[in-house]
Design an enzyme around this catalytic site. Sequence first.
Site, PDB file in Angstrom:
ATOM      1  N   PHE B  50      47.785 -33.843  36.126  1.00  0.00           N
ATOM      2  CA  PHE B  50      48.625 -34.951  35.667  1.00  0.00           C
ATOM      3  C   PHE B  50      50.013 -34.433  35.316  1.00  0.00           C
ATOM      4  O   PHE B  50      50.152 -33.331  34.781  1.00  0.00           O
ATOM      5  CB  PHE B  50      47.991 -35.629  34.444  1.00  0.00           C
ATOM      6  CG  PHE B  50      46.753 -36.402  34.777  1.00  0.00           C
ATOM      7  CD1 PHE B  50      46.844 -37.706  35.248  1.00  0.00           C
ATOM      8  CD2 PHE B  50      45.496 -35.838  34.626  1.00  0.00           C
ATOM      9  CE1 PHE B  50      45.696 -38.430  35.563  1.00  0.00           C
ATOM     10  CE2 PHE B  50      44.348 -36.548  34.941  1.00  0.00           C
ATOM     11  CZ  PHE B  50      44.443 -37.849  35.412  1.00  0.00           C
ATOM     12  N   GLU B  51      51.027 -35.247  35.573  1.00  0.00           N
ATOM     13  CA  GLU B  51      52.400 -34.768  35.408  1.00  0.00           C
ATOM     14  C   GLU B  51      52.746 -34.402  33.972  1.00  0.00           C
ATOM     15  O   GLU B  51      53.615 -33.580  33.735  1.00  0.00           O
ATOM     16  CB  GLU B  51      53.388 -35.816  35.931  1.00  0.00           C
ATOM     17  CG  GLU B  51      53.415 -37.086  35.109  1.00  0.00           C
ATOM     18  CD  GLU B  51      54.224 -38.180  35.786  1.00  0.00           C
ATOM     19  OE1 GLU B  51      53.689 -38.783  36.724  1.00  0.00           O
ATOM     20  OE2 GLU B  51      55.351 -38.437  35.369  1.00  0.00           O
ATOM     21  N   ALA B  52      52.058 -35.006  32.997  1.00  0.00           N
ATOM     22  CA  ALA B  52      52.401 -34.724  31.604  1.00  0.00           C
ATOM     23  C   ALA B  52      51.849 -33.377  31.136  1.00  0.00           C
ATOM     24  O   ALA B  52      52.206 -32.907  30.057  1.00  0.00           O
ATOM     25  CB  ALA B  52      51.889 -35.832  30.695  1.00  0.00           C
ATOM     26  N   MET B  81      54.689 -30.642  31.156  1.00  0.00           N
ATOM     27  CA  MET B  81      55.212 -31.209  32.391  1.00  0.00           C
ATOM     28  C   MET B  81      55.751 -30.094  33.295  1.00  0.00           C
ATOM     29  O   MET B  81      55.576 -30.125  34.508  1.00  0.00           O
ATOM     30  CB  MET B  81      56.314 -32.220  32.091  1.00  0.00           C
ATOM     31  CG  MET B  81      56.801 -32.915  33.337  1.00  0.00           C
ATOM     32  SD  MET B  81      57.929 -34.254  32.979  1.00  0.00           S
ATOM     33  CE  MET B  81      56.788 -35.507  32.397  1.00  0.00           C
TER      34      MET B  81
ATOM     35  N   ASN C 134      61.271 -37.665  36.354  1.00  0.00           N
ATOM     36  CA  ASN C 134      60.744 -36.998  35.155  1.00  0.00           C
ATOM     37  C   ASN C 134      61.049 -35.509  35.139  1.00  0.00           C
ATOM     38  O   ASN C 134      61.539 -34.973  34.156  1.00  0.00           O
ATOM     39  CB  ASN C 134      59.222 -37.194  35.060  1.00  0.00           C
ATOM     40  CG  ASN C 134      58.872 -38.491  34.349  1.00  0.00           C
ATOM     41  OD1 ASN C 134      59.716 -39.085  33.667  1.00  0.00           O
ATOM     42  ND2 ASN C 134      57.639 -38.937  34.503  1.00  0.00           N
TER      43      ASN C 134
END
Lengths: 256, 256, 325, 325
Positions: B50-52, B81, C134
């Site tokens: 997951f990107e986080a 991240m 992001n």
Amino acid sequence: MTEYSAIEMMICVAARELENGSTVGVGTGAPCAAAMLAQKTTAKDLSILFEAGGISPQLPEMPISVGDSRTFYKAAMAGSMGDTMEACSRGFVDYTFLGGAQIDKYGNLNSTIIGKEHRHPKVRLPGSGGANDFASFCWRTMIMTVQDKRRFVEKLDFMTTPGWINGDDSREKSGLPLNTGPYKIITNLALMDFEPKSKRMRVISIHPGYTFNDVQDNCGFELLCAETAEKTHPPSMGELKILREEVDPYRYVIGR
Amino acid sequence: MTEYSAIEMMICVAARELENGSTVGVGTGAPCAAAMLAQKTTAKDLSILFEAGGISPQLPEMPISVGDSRTFYKAAMAGSMGDTMEACSRGFVDYTFLGGAQIDKYGNLNSTIIGKEHRHPKVRLPGSGGANDFASFCWRTMIMTVQDKRRFVEKLDFMTTPGWINGDDSREKSGLPLNTGPYKIITNLALMDFEPKSKRMRVISIHPGYTFNDVQDNCGFELLCAETAEKTHPPSMGELKILREEVDPYRYVIGR
Amino acid sequence: MNVLEQGHGKLFMDPDPDNAREFFRKKKRKMDNKVMDLKTAVEKFVNDGDYLAIGGFGANRTPVSACHEIVRQGRKNMGFAGHTSTHDMEILSAGKVYNRIDVAYVVGLEARGLSTCSRQYLESGHVEITEWSNYSLTARLKAAAMGVPYIPVRNLMGTDTLKYSAAKIADCPFTGKKLTLMPALYPDIAIIHVHEADIYGNARFKGIAVSDIDLANAAKRVIITTERLISHDEITRDPSSTRIPYYVVDAVCEEPFGAYPGTMPYEYFSDEEHLKEWLEVEKDSEKFQVFLKKNIYDCKDHEEYISRNGGAKKRRELRAKEMLL
Amino acid sequence: MNVLEQGHGKLFMDPDPDNAREFFRKKKRKMDNKVMDLKTAVEKFVNDGDYLAIGGFGANRTPVSACHEIVRQGRKNMGFAGHTSTHDMEILSAGKVYNRIDVAYVVGLEARGLSTCSRQYLESGHVEITEWSNYSLTARLKAAAMGVPYIPVRNLMGTDTLKYSAAKIADCPFTGKKLTLMPALYPDIAIIHVHEADIYGNARFKGIAVSDIDLANAAKRVIITTERLISHDEITRDPSSTRIPYYVVDAVCEEPFGAYPGTMPYEYFSDEEHLKEWLEVEKDSEKFQVFLKKNIYDCKDHEEYISRNGGAKKRRELRAKEMLL
């Protein structure tokens, strides 16, 4: 009067230069002893950073490596080399203490080779380590070294670490972070700074028992002398007691 | 024959595309359901990122956010991240699953605005999030979306995320990492890939109950059709059972 | 350096590391007691016009109580880092706190849907918008944390996101490849919610870091809100767990359940019902004002907000949910 | 991009991220059992000619047992990252393992003095040398970990270190400032010593990280030596503590006291007497060969080395010293 050694003198003079509430990037040996002494005398709130990642430790004894477990004993943070060096690069670190095999009149340092041929030096030395980084990033570079003509030279065999480079505004022009540079030199004979315009090394305080001539005679280049040059205060009883009993009881540094 | 919904069909088709022993960067919703289904069917050793910062979790249920605590439940690592995106940038992540409000014939995606004026759009959408990053870095981009003419458009209002850009070798020339790009598109009507030379979208498998004309009629640009285009295998009983009972028992995704 | 292409989005913050260094040079390094109540911290360190960045990930380990306080104090004309901003942005949009935004992820609440209030505010034309992704914003914070004016990244190329960003594409002198250069982002103020901090600001958290370590280092001023204060001895007992060092921190505020109605890993899960209520009530602007009055303007603090939305019973439920009980 | 100045040192490794990506693409991502003995790991993953990087900091959390094994197996013509290398380099120099080196800190053992063996080897002219600084090498590893061909840093400028490096100075397109661009360093093989790892290579350590996280990510192949194997369940119970993820790791070797005679934080302090013995005996090359025979070539493994130098009694002493007992 109290007896003291040259190295004790240097450590005490160096410790006095560290402002309370400031940050300092140090290595092992005399610089670390100076920082520890400062914490126990005039700079209780001095924060020490080690390049390997130890941030604000409560040093239980002299570390033997800038990465050994003492360097993050009861620390605020056991970080990484990136953490320490990024803090320096961002402008969070006020002082660093360096040494070198050779130093020139602009406070540039050589810790790479003795000899002129890089591939075939007379002596191969460790190289920059973190010195180039600290001297590039920290606001004020302090240099502690024993002084003699072999060490204080007109021209370095190799410029490992930047001081004022070629003097005047050459450091600023080089691209290094602004308003950084060598601040003080602490030797066994004198305390020196740099003349603000030319950036040449200048004696500002001479240790007890020595004259300016002694300082110049042990230097391979012409030194400036401040008009206001004073006599250095010798180590006090209190400083020596703390240095000998608390900072370096096993005489790792002061016994050399 | 088993009844199934369009979204169930899409998730099952998507899950089959994921190779065992590979890595996939996913978001919430249908892509995550597909990855979870794959783990429970043909790709036991699929690793989800997951990107986080959640890396290889054992998802106990569908996450509601790509940063909620489920995304690092019993994970190999709860990183940052940077950790996830650096792994993608280095070439460690095989697949990513994306969606968007608009898609064009080269697999470029819009998730930024509907309307032509950036400062005064008809609809403001979330923007790239991690989509541009994943689509730039991961080897194979997969896109899951319901198909209609408003979504499959000749020209995007805004190209948020790169597909094959203008087709041919334009992606390679753009400077994006080599040998990356859109791989498959999974809609409610068909499975598509991209014709290798022109990089135009091409139907390779049509879902049961539909014809190529249905697929083309629900698309705002001209689709290619592979000579070998087949009929998609419908979801099996086994796939549906696992999807409904284990992956999404509360019907967060399949109930939409 | 030959710039091959560049975005025409506005660069809101100065990426010059020497200017940032002059600021950081004056920042106090002493381990002072920085504990204060949140109201005071926001009064002292969050100014009209400042550029603000919020830690966590939208509704995960997010300093929600601080977002409420900023709205309650009526801050205006701020810049905002829309870096995985979801519920935090929804709150700040309700207060029309910002007028310029670096967008990576905005408006949405992920799987929960879109915030009408955030959308309408961005669609109004009153907000200057620069587009990023992001990881682009993460890299911009990393550059600032490293004290350099940019970091190269291999994304954005070929897209409109690049055109509406303030990034530049230049070739690499080692490989000849094109790279997207992300300018350093030094926010004026960052607010980060953590599990534990001492009175000096040494802070630690569990679970994913998102971009908070670089954010803490990059920001000119940092407010830490913490579930719990812990002793400095506990920090020094385990310095490997410190994620944010004291010297970057300006204020420490003890805010239990400070991430509510978002998730705090290992502590409590998000209150999905209440988040749904937010999204729903926003659709009717009159109802929304009543809702904001009840939940923000008329609350003296976060505890009152939580007690108006289920109090201790809700807290127990969310804790059980987080623990998968 | 206009290069204003560049070092004429040799760049030993390709900084091209696309080439590295092609390698990493083929690397297995499956959680396989990677436990093997150190001899096998070195046979399999450390080749003549490879570029090697050693984790830790010289004689702190350094995989000493692996350095011995490399010498024992007679590896030659390797490249070496002299990044805070002290005792590790001393061992590798004894075996004349490398013939090219990126120098940041070499030859010395910090406060302990200089290694005659390392010095003479570097002075012999048989080793190609490129100069850097510690942070330069950290930044080079960070660039590789980020998958970009360089990272800008504000050091080296104005010095001979730059001239003998392979860095380039270019101006910044945002600020006009000069920056030193550090080319990415992707080592062929990295060896890192940790406190705990599971059989898949998920690894954790306590204390300072030095540059090991970026190193693990940057290297094409990674051998983890660990004080202890732990269960995968223990890793997943606390994923916040994982520092190195399994997918970068190729081999896991359980090597208790693997950093001896260096320090392993929270486990044992360095054996200063033995390190002094090394430095002393090096001064006489005949004696040194006898010493190496005893301590490396005739030892079948690290346990034998330790038992020849004090065994369990020494281990207890060093543990007490580390704990300040």
